[in-house]
Scaffold this active site. Structure first.
Site, PDB file in Angstrom:
ATOM      1  N   THR A 198       0.831  -1.201   0.000  1.00  0.00           N
ATOM      2  CA  THR A 198       0.000   0.000   0.000  1.00  0.00           C
ATOM      3  C   THR A 198       0.861   1.244   0.000  1.00  0.00           C
ATOM      4  O   THR A 198       2.019   1.215   0.404  1.00  0.00           O
ATOM      5  CB  THR A 198      -0.951   0.030   1.215  1.00  0.00           C
ATOM      6  N   ARG A 199       0.302   2.323  -0.493  1.00  0.00           N
ATOM      7  CA  ARG A 199       0.921   3.626  -0.322  1.00  0.00           C
ATOM      8  C   ARG A 199      -0.116   4.593   0.239  1.00  0.00           C
ATOM      9  O   ARG A 199       0.014   5.802   0.122  1.00  0.00           O
ATOM     10  CB  ARG A 199       1.501   4.136  -1.661  1.00  0.00           C
ATOM     11  N   HIS A 203      -7.859   2.069   5.717  1.00  0.00           N
ATOM     12  CA  HIS A 203      -9.212   2.304   6.214  1.00  0.00           C
ATOM     13  C   HIS A 203      -9.882   0.949   6.453  1.00  0.00           C
ATOM     14  O   HIS A 203      -9.290  -0.110   6.218  1.00  0.00           O
ATOM     15  CB  HIS A 203      -9.995   3.152   5.209  1.00  0.00           C
ATOM     16  N   HIS A 206      -9.632  -1.711   3.682  1.00  0.00           N
ATOM     17  CA  HIS A 206      -8.361  -2.445   3.533  1.00  0.00           C
ATOM     18  C   HIS A 206      -8.149  -3.412   4.692  1.00  0.00           C
ATOM     19  O   HIS A 206      -7.619  -4.500   4.526  1.00  0.00           O
ATOM     20  CB  HIS A 206      -7.192  -1.459   3.447  1.00  0.00           C
ATOM     21  N   ARG A 292      -8.294  -3.524  -6.813  1.00  0.00           N
ATOM     22  CA  ARG A 292      -8.637  -2.886  -8.092  1.00  0.00           C
ATOM     23  C   ARG A 292      -7.607  -1.812  -8.395  1.00  0.00           C
ATOM     24  O   ARG A 292      -7.150  -1.109  -7.509  1.00  0.00           O
ATOM     25  CB  ARG A 292     -10.028  -2.247  -7.993  1.00  0.00           C
TER      26      ARG A 292
END
Ligand SMILES: [Zn+2]
Length: 387
Positions: A198-199, A203, A206, A292
């Site tokens: 992730t970057r 939330h 996730h 996505r």
């Protein structure tokens, strides 16, 4: 120790091109007499990833044969899957200073000698061709393409040896080489490990995806990218603080490892999803979450392109298993987290906010609904945006 039960590194051997402590002084003295190339921050992070095995089986910046093979087939010339050309681009002037000399010294962006390189080849390349193959666009508005267009006209290839690691780095306690994560996974008895790239802040959506994957795996490698990103992404320091508060309050600590991914972001969408998966395989992950528009930017890639690209490969040659997820949300009718795969209700029952809406709320100091973000996480993000 169950380390041998972990997935094998990509290509079978974890690359280690880091010089031992004892050899450093002599190597630095010898390197100071060599022609030197100053690395950009992206090239420097690539060099660190190569030397520490994150980019196994690469032992250096790629040759023209591998370069062409990667662009044309997403494989190295030896047949191993590899989707992103990791190159060292220099100006024609720098290339002429090097000439046919080898080895050369590599300097970090500040001018400190950090590595040596056996130059096996110097070659020219077609930036438009690379842009179309890797980024699927020639538009310089794409941040990866812009970086490509801005770099030198000549590529130099060859294996590297890292003499010295950075003296100090942000998030030092969260920096682990693939050899370290593999050892930790082994000590914890993990065999099936899922990696999450992730970057962004984590939330509820996730968190739900990570925990769904964790139901099937022994451990989660939360592996945020802290290398160079677009300047409008949330700062790495704030994101790291938000992950920590989330893990402290809502994750089983013995089943999650927070460790940074030191690579630079390329925004190459589908090809970068494959690249990210191979790197996680090197860290010891058997599974990798692909959401996505993974590693996408703007509207350059279709929503599912980064998932579909995995079908272009034989599962055995990938080794690592991709786990594809939809966007998820809290549904008031379901009374829990769900996705379009599991929830039959319409949009009015779903708690969703756009990235812009979230940013606006946090900027104003407002905490989003608890169904969207944990309050502890929101407070860290609000503080970070005010700093
Ligand atoms: Zn529902």
């Amino acid at each position: 120790m169950t380390i041998d039960k972990l997935i094998a590194p990509h290509g079978g051997v974890l690359v280690d091109r880091v010089l031992g402590h004892d050899a450093q002084p002599a190597a630095l003295a010898a390197a100071s007499r060599l022609p030197a190339v100053r690395l950009s921050s992206v090239q420097y992070s690539d060099a660190l990833c190569i030397a520490t095995g994150v980019f196994s089986p690469l032992t250096g910046f790629v040759s023209s044969t591998d370069y062409q093979s990667i662009l044309d087939t997403m494989h190295l010339a030896n047949g191993l899957v590899w989707s992103i050309p990791v190159t060292l681009a220099v100006s024609p002037q720098a290339a002429s200073v090097i000439g046919t000399r080898s080895p050369i010294a590599l300097e970090d962006p500040g001018g400190r000698i950090v590595a040596t390189m056996e130059v096996t080849e110097t070659f020219s390349y077609d930036k438009q061709r690379e842009a179309l193959a890797v980024y699927r666009t020639e538009e310089s508005a794409h941040p990866g393409v812009a970086r490509l267009y801005g770099q030198g006209e000549v590529l130099i290839a060859g294996p590297i040896t890292l003499i010295e690691r950075p003296p100090s780095e942000p998030f030092a306690t969260f920096r682990r080489d693939p050899a370290d994560t593999r050892r930790l996974f082994g000590e914890r008895g993990w065999r099936r490990v899922v990696g999450f790239q992730t970057r962004n802040p984590v939330h509820r959506a996730h968190e739900y995806i990570q925990k769904a994957a964790l139901e099937m795996c022994d451990g989660l490698l939360l592996n945020p990218l802290v290398g160079e990103t677009k300047s409008d992404d949330i700062s790495a320091a704030t994101r790291m603080a938000s992950y920590q508060v989330l893990i402290d309050n809502y994750y089983p600590k013995d089943r999650v490892l927070l460790s940074v991914f030191p690579a630079a972001m390329r925004y190459a969408g589908p090809r970068e999803a494959i690249f990210h998966a191979m790197a996680r395989k090197n860290y010891g992950c058997s599974h990798f979450i692909v959401g996505r528009d993974h590693a996408g930017v703007g509207s350059y890639y279709g929503t599912y392109d980064a998932q579909k690209i995995f079908d272009e490969f034989d599962p055995d040659e990938l080794g690592i298993t991709p786990l594809f997820f939809e966007h998820t949300f809290f549904c008031r009718n379901c009374g829990g987290m769900a996705s379009t795969k599991t929830c039959p209700h319409d949009g009015s029952s779903r708690v969703t906010l756009s990235g812009t809406q979230v940013r606006e709320m946090l900027t104003k100091g407002q905490i989003p609904p608890p169904e969207f973000t944990r309050a502890e996480v929101a407070r860290v993000l609000i503080d970070g945006m005010r700093a």
